[in-house]
Design a protein around this motif. Structure first.
Motif, mmCIF file in Angstrom:
data_model
loop_
_atom_site.group_PDB
_atom_site.id
_atom_site.type_symbol
_atom_site.label_atom_id
_atom_site.label_comp_id
_atom_site.label_asym_id
_atom_site.label_seq_id
_atom_site.Cartn_x
_atom_site.Cartn_y
_atom_site.Cartn_z
ATOM 1 N N LEU A 18 0.827 -1.210 0.000
ATOM 2 C CA LEU A 18 0.000 0.000 0.000
ATOM 3 C C LEU A 18 0.861 1.260 0.000
ATOM 4 C CD1 LEU A 18 -2.764 1.317 0.191
ATOM 5 C CD2 LEU A 18 -2.636 1.105 2.677
ATOM 6 N N THR B 226 2.669 1.771 -3.331
ATOM 7 C CA THR B 226 1.748 2.260 -4.359
ATOM 8 C C THR B 226 1.406 3.728 -4.134
ATOM 9 O OG1 THR B 226 0.814 0.032 -4.485
ATOM 10 C CG2 THR B 226 -0.435 1.816 -5.517
ATOM 11 N N THR C 133 2.224 6.691 -6.698
ATOM 12 C CA THR C 133 1.102 7.496 -7.204
ATOM 13 C C THR C 133 1.288 8.968 -6.869
ATOM 14 O OG1 THR C 133 -0.361 5.589 -6.892
ATOM 15 C CG2 THR C 133 -1.399 7.745 -7.167
ATOM 16 N N SER D 94 -6.483 5.530 -7.103
ATOM 17 C CA SER D 94 -5.247 4.746 -6.988
ATOM 18 C C SER D 94 -5.116 4.143 -5.589
ATOM 19 C CB SER D 94 -4.034 5.630 -7.285
ATOM 20 O OG SER D 94 -4.087 6.126 -8.598
ATOM 21 N N SER E 265 -4.977 0.220 -4.967
ATOM 22 C CA SER E 265 -3.833 -0.358 -4.267
ATOM 23 C C SER E 265 -4.272 -1.061 -2.993
ATOM 24 C CB SER E 265 -2.818 0.735 -3.940
ATOM 25 O OG SER E 265 -3.365 1.689 -3.055
ATOM 26 N N ALA F 292 -3.466 -4.848 -2.448
ATOM 27 C CA ALA F 292 -2.657 -5.239 -1.295
ATOM 28 C C ALA F 292 -3.376 -6.274 -0.436
ATOM 29 C CB ALA F 292 -2.319 -3.997 -0.468
#
Length: 550
Positions: free
Chosen positions: A17, A20, A24, A263, A267, A271
């Motif tokens: 997480l 990501t 992002t 996003s 994610s 995850a």
């Protein structure tokens, strides 16, 4: 203080997480900053594509005058009359805008002329105004030239109030143009506002005329033939500080925040799925190790995966099999050891009780029988001690340079009475070499091998002891005649307490530890002891050692 434990699934989830989110955040931030810095330039580049005709006209003007200053001055001097003090400066600043107006009128005339020609074939687009024939004819009569941009004007400029045509449909102006033969000055509306943002630069990008700008400018080269003679610059229409730009980028920020939120959600789902995907097999492996710690060695972990977790489950299952084998071997070891100790102790106990009860007297013969049992116990315990030390790699060895064949000959000499008593034919042939060995341990191996041959060879049989050697290895063979061994029995030779013929070994005093101990001692000395079928029909014992490197 108890430290709070974080499960591996939660760590994996947080790692995916946060990674990501970081990617992002950085990507969207860079995208936003890059858009804010370069979007206005992109818009200017798109607008610059509409100035192709202006660039073409400027190139034609430069081809005539060969200098931008000369071109501007010469075209201003085409105006008749007496100029006011500031008229030349005003026209110099206005010259580039006027060139844009001329290109705009020429494009307008070309597009509408082409549209009227095609209207008879293709129906015009709805809502798009088409110029009529009369208007096109008037435009054609007053179409300006890039070489005479100020045609229709007179000095002073203040005297040109009636020179601009506000309405193209004014027939009076049209008749005036036709009767006088002079073109009427026309100013086209600049709906895109390009003329106020144009600037002209020479071949070295030095400002010539137009609207200079401190912010970034989009450039298009002006070429005569293959040579660049100048650049047409266009100031961006968007400014990061003006209200429209702020409003535009505010909307983009909202879109970027929406993409950021999506996003995060994506994610988060990925995850969670990934953490669950890894958590289940890890939990099975954990349960498997718990079963092993409880002694349940037959428990198998089922993880059908073609990755490291699958390999780990396979190794864990293999470990469980090995532990189960070791546990079985340990139990067998305890059972065999207690059984081997029980027999001589029972015999000793019976003899001592018989003497205590007066049934048997303590004669030298009876005491010798008891001593024989004591010696058996002593040999058994010594063999067990040596085997335990060898398996723990703690067997003490004192190496020295010896000739192993001389040691073998000495042992054979001491064993000859036993060979004769067993009615065995002994054949000896070999040669020696220098090896680094512990002489006592080597004698222990040979004693076990010779005793085994006497114990397992039928009367009237044969024992053949011989050697072979290569540049790197010396080997001694002990071959005997039947009794022979099956393949299954041969494979188990060297196991603790294993006897190929249990009744015969017990009758001759064997413990079943001699060959197992010999294998371990040979390995501790750096050699190898192996077993095979003998050409004589019995057992072949092959003992090999590496030679001393010179």
């Amino acid at each position: 203080m108890k430290i709070r434990r974080i499960p591996i699934a939660l760590r994996l989830f947080l790692t995916v997480l946060l990674t990501t989110l970081l990617i992002t955040t950085v990507s969207l931030g860079v995208l936003h900053v890059n858009m804010q810095r370069n979007f206005s330039k992109y818009v200017a580049d798109v607008e610059m594509q509409k100035l192709d005709l202006v660039i073409q006209n400027l190139a034609e003007v430069y081809a005539v005058y060969h200098d931008w200053g000369n071109a501007i001055q010469a075209q201003i001097l085409q105006i008749e009359g007496e100029a006011a003090p500031d008229d030349y400066d005003r026209l110099s600043r206005w010259w580039l805008r006027r060139q844009y107006d001329i290109a705009l009128q020429q494009r307008y005339f070309q597009e509408h002329t082409l549209a009227n020609v095609n209207s008879s074939v293709v129906e015009p687009e709805p809502g798009k105004r088409q110029a009529n024939a009369e208007e096109l004819r008037w435009l054609e009569l007053n179409l300006p030239s890039q070489f005479q941009p100020f045609e229709g004007l007179v000095f002073p400029l203040s005297a040109n109030q009636n020179a601009f045509r506000p309405d193209r449909k004014n027939e009076g102006h049209q008749n005036t143009t036709e009767s006088s033969g002079k073109k009427q000055f026309i100013s086209m509306p600049d709906r895109l506002g390009l003329s106020s943002r144009l600037s002209l630069y020479d071949a070295q990008r030095q400002f010539v005329v137009g609207e200079p700008a401190e912010t970034q400018i989009s450039f298009r080269p002006i070429m005569v033939g293959e040579k660049i003679v100048g650049y047409l610059g266009l100031k961006p229409v968007l400014d990061q500080e003006d209200a429209l730009s702020i409003n535009f980028f505010s909307k983009q920020t909202r879109y970027l925040l929406l993409a950021y939120a999506l996003s995060i959600l994506a994610s988060l789902i990925a995850a969670l799925l990934l953490a669950t995907y890894f958590k289940k097999p890890i939990q099975r492996l954990l349960n498997g190790t718990r079963e092993l710690t409880k002694g349940h060695y037959q428990h198998q972990v089922k993880v059908n995966r073609n990755d490291e977790l699958g390999d780990l489950s396979t190794e864990l299952n293999h470990l469980a099999v090995i532990l189960d084998q070791h546990e079985t071997s340990r139990r067998q070891w305890v059972a065999d050891t207690s059984h081997e100790l029980k027999t001589p102790l029972a015999v000793l106990q019976a003899q001592i009780e018989a003497m205590q009860d007066g049934i048997r007297k303590a004669t030298p013969e009876h005491l010798a029988a008891m001593m024989h049992q004591v010696n058996n116990l002593k040999k058994l315990t010594q063999d067990l001690s040596d085997l335990a030390q060898a398996e723990a790699m703690q067997l003490k060895c004192y190496f020295s340079s010896i000739d192993p064949w001389q040691v073998i000959e000495q042992e054979i000499e001491s064993f000859k009475p036993k060979f004769e008593q067993a009615q065995l034919d002994l054949i000896v042939s070999g040669e020696g070499t220098q090896l680094q060995l512990d002489i006592d341990r080597f004698k222990q191996i040979m004693l076990n091998l010779l005793s085994n041959s006497i114990r397992y060879t039928e009367a009237g049989g044969q024992v053949h002891i011989h050697t072979s050697q290569s540049a790197t290895e010396w080997t001694v063979y002990v071959d005997d005649s039947p009794f022979g061994l099956s393949d299954e029995q041969l494979a188990r030779l060297g196991e603790r307490f294993y006897r190929a013929d249990d009744s015969r070994t017990r009758a001759t005093g064997g413990t079943g530890l001699g060959l197992a101990l010999s294998v371990k001692i040979a390995k501790a000395l750096g050699g190898e002891l192996s077993f095979a079928h003998s050409p004589l029909g019995g057992l072949r014992c092959k003992l090999s050692f590496p030679k001393i490197k010179s």
